[in-house]
Write a protein that holds these residues in place. Structure first.
Motif, short mmCIF file in Angstrom:
data_model
loop_
_atom_site.label_atom_id
_atom_site.label_comp_id
_atom_site.label_asym_id
_atom_site.label_seq_id
_atom_site.Cartn_x
_atom_site.Cartn_y
_atom_site.Cartn_z
N ALA A 1 0.89 -1.16 0.00
CA ALA A 1 0.00 0.00 0.00
C ALA A 1 0.92 1.21 0.00
CB ALA A 1 -0.91 0.01 1.22
N GLY A 2 0.75 2.08 -0.97
CA GLY A 2 1.64 3.23 -1.10
C GLY A 2 0.86 4.52 -1.21
N ASN B 1 5.15 3.68 -9.23
CA ASN B 1 5.63 2.61 -10.11
C ASN B 1 6.77 1.82 -9.50
OD1 ASN B 1 3.78 3.19 -12.13
ND2 ASN B 1 5.13 4.69 -13.07
N ALA B 2 7.48 2.41 -8.54
CA ALA B 2 8.63 1.75 -7.93
C ALA B 2 8.22 0.77 -6.82
CB ALA B 2 9.59 2.80 -7.35
N LEU B 3 6.95 0.75 -6.48
CA LEU B 3 6.51 -0.06 -5.34
C LEU B 3 6.23 -1.52 -5.67
CD1 LEU B 3 4.20 2.57 -3.59
CD2 LEU B 3 6.57 1.94 -3.02
N GLY B 4 6.39 -1.91 -6.91
CA GLY B 4 6.23 -3.31 -7.25
C GLY B 4 5.00 -3.58 -8.10
N PRO B 5 4.78 -4.86 -8.42
CA PRO B 5 3.69 -5.21 -9.34
C PRO B 5 2.30 -5.17 -8.70
CG PRO B 5 4.89 -7.16 -8.69
CD PRO B 5 5.63 -5.99 -8.11
N ARG B 6 2.19 -5.39 -7.41
CA ARG B 6 0.87 -5.39 -6.73
C ARG B 6 0.85 -4.23 -5.75
NH1 ARG B 6 -4.17 -5.76 -5.84
NH2 ARG B 6 -4.96 -7.00 -4.15
N VAL B 7 0.31 -3.10 -6.22
CA VAL B 7 0.31 -1.87 -5.43
C VAL B 7 -1.12 -1.37 -5.24
CG1 VAL B 7 1.12 0.53 -5.35
CG2 VAL B 7 2.57 -1.23 -6.34
N LEU B 8 -1.42 -1.02 -4.00
CA LEU B 8 -2.67 -0.36 -3.68
C LEU B 8 -2.37 1.11 -3.46
CD1 LEU B 8 -4.08 -2.86 -1.03
CD2 LEU B 8 -4.70 -2.70 -3.45
N LEU B 9 -3.11 1.98 -4.12
CA LEU B 9 -2.92 3.41 -3.97
C LEU B 9 -4.20 4.03 -3.44
CD1 LEU B 9 -0.94 4.10 -7.24
CD2 LEU B 9 -0.04 4.00 -4.91
N PRO B 10 -4.08 5.12 -2.66
CA PRO B 10 -5.26 5.68 -2.01
C PRO B 10 -6.13 6.52 -2.94
CG PRO B 10 -3.32 6.98 -1.50
CD PRO B 10 -2.85 5.79 -2.29
N VAL B 11 -7.40 6.51 -2.59
CA VAL B 11 -8.40 7.38 -3.22
C VAL B 11 -9.08 8.10 -2.06
CG1 VAL B 11 -10.49 7.51 -4.61
CG2 VAL B 11 -8.75 5.76 -5.12
N LEU B 12 -8.93 9.42 -2.01
CA LEU B 12 -9.53 10.20 -0.93
C LEU B 12 -11.03 10.29 -1.12
CD1 LEU B 12 -8.89 11.90 1.59
CD2 LEU B 12 -8.70 13.88 0.08
N MET B 13 -11.76 9.84 -0.10
CA MET B 13 -13.22 9.86 -0.16
C MET B 13 -13.75 11.16 0.44
SD MET B 13 -14.06 5.81 0.61
CE MET B 13 -14.18 6.06 2.34
N ASP B 14 -15.04 11.42 0.27
CA ASP B 14 -15.65 12.66 0.76
C ASP B 14 -15.51 12.82 2.27
OD1 ASP B 14 -16.37 13.43 -1.78
OD2 ASP B 14 -18.40 12.61 -1.64
N ASP B 15 -15.51 11.70 3.02
CA ASP B 15 -15.39 11.78 4.48
C ASP B 15 -13.93 11.81 4.93
OD1 ASP B 15 -14.57 9.16 4.05
OD2 ASP B 15 -16.09 8.25 5.34
N LEU B 16 -13.01 11.95 3.98
CA LEU B 16 -11.55 12.01 4.19
C LEU B 16 -10.93 10.67 4.57
CD1 LEU B 16 -11.03 15.49 5.89
CD2 LEU B 16 -11.05 14.89 3.46
N ASP B 17 -11.71 9.58 4.52
CA ASP B 17 -11.12 8.26 4.70
C ASP B 17 -10.50 7.87 3.36
OD1 ASP B 17 -10.38 5.85 5.85
OD2 ASP B 17 -12.40 5.39 6.59
N LEU B 18 -9.75 6.78 3.35
CA LEU B 18 -9.08 6.34 2.13
C LEU B 18 -9.64 5.03 1.62
CD1 LEU B 18 -5.36 7.11 3.09
CD2 LEU B 18 -6.92 8.50 1.71
#
Length: 188
Positions: free
Chosen positions: A48-49, A64-81
């Motif tokens: 998770a990066g 892209n440097a974090l490897g082949p299986r990467v989870l990246l955040p999406v900021l939601m309206d309530d500020l959770d990820l």
């Protein structure tokens, strides 16, 4: 405590903006090298990066440097990820977001290594973020024993960072000149 955090954030953000582009680029190269070494050591299945924004350390190549299986955040309206994979595309808030299907806030529990942004980290693992609490909420979901590593510039690895009970500590830090450093273990 809030006033102390606010003052420190203001100072750190001002210092970040003052870092010349060439120095940020050099720091990003050093950070990416440290990330590569950490990945070779930990050998995570899923990382998770984050996607650096503006002058955040790591540069645009970090995801892209974090490897082949990467989870990246999406900021939601309530500020959770929320979390997703895929190519980066402009999101509704002007942030780059992964284009893949949203996996939910608990997707971070599948990560074997978590790399997070920070404005500062101290030697005990206290982490200062930008103040929205997004990463504190997300880090509360990380499985026990999973390394959580913050990426900061050299001048942001401090002897002490103000922390409150809801602030989630990190277990390691990456700086351009020091590379990866493991921090004292915290009990969850």
């Amino acid at each position: 405590m809030l006033a102390e955090k606010t003052a420190l954030r203001t100072t750190l953000l001002s210092a970040r903006r003052a870092i010349p582009a060439t120095a940020r680029s050099f720091a990003a190269e050093r950070i990416l090298a440290a990330v590569a070494e950490l990945l070779m050591s930990v050998r995570p299945g899923t990382v998770a990066g984050y996607v650096p924004v503006g002058s955040e350390p790591g540069g645009p190549e970090l995801p892209n440097a974090l490897g082949p299986r990467v989870l990246l955040p999406v900021l939601m309206d309530d500020l959770d990820l929320d979390w997703a994979g895929g190519a980066l595309v402009p999101g509704p808030r002007g942030l780059l977001e992964p284009s893949g299907p949203r996996l939910g806030v608990t997707a971070i529990t599948t990560a074997d290594l978590v790399i997070v942004p920070a404005l500062a980290v101290d030697h005990s693992g206290a982490r200062l973020g930008k103040g929205g609490g997004s990463y504190d909420r997300a880090l509360a979901r990380v499985r026990s024993g999973v390394p959580v590593v913050a990426v900061v510039y050299d001048g942001e690895f401090l002897p002490r960072v103000p922390a409150e009970p809801h602030d989630r500590p990190v277990t390691g830090v990456i700086t351009p000149s020091g590379g990866f450093e493991c921090l004292p273990r915290h009990v969850d």
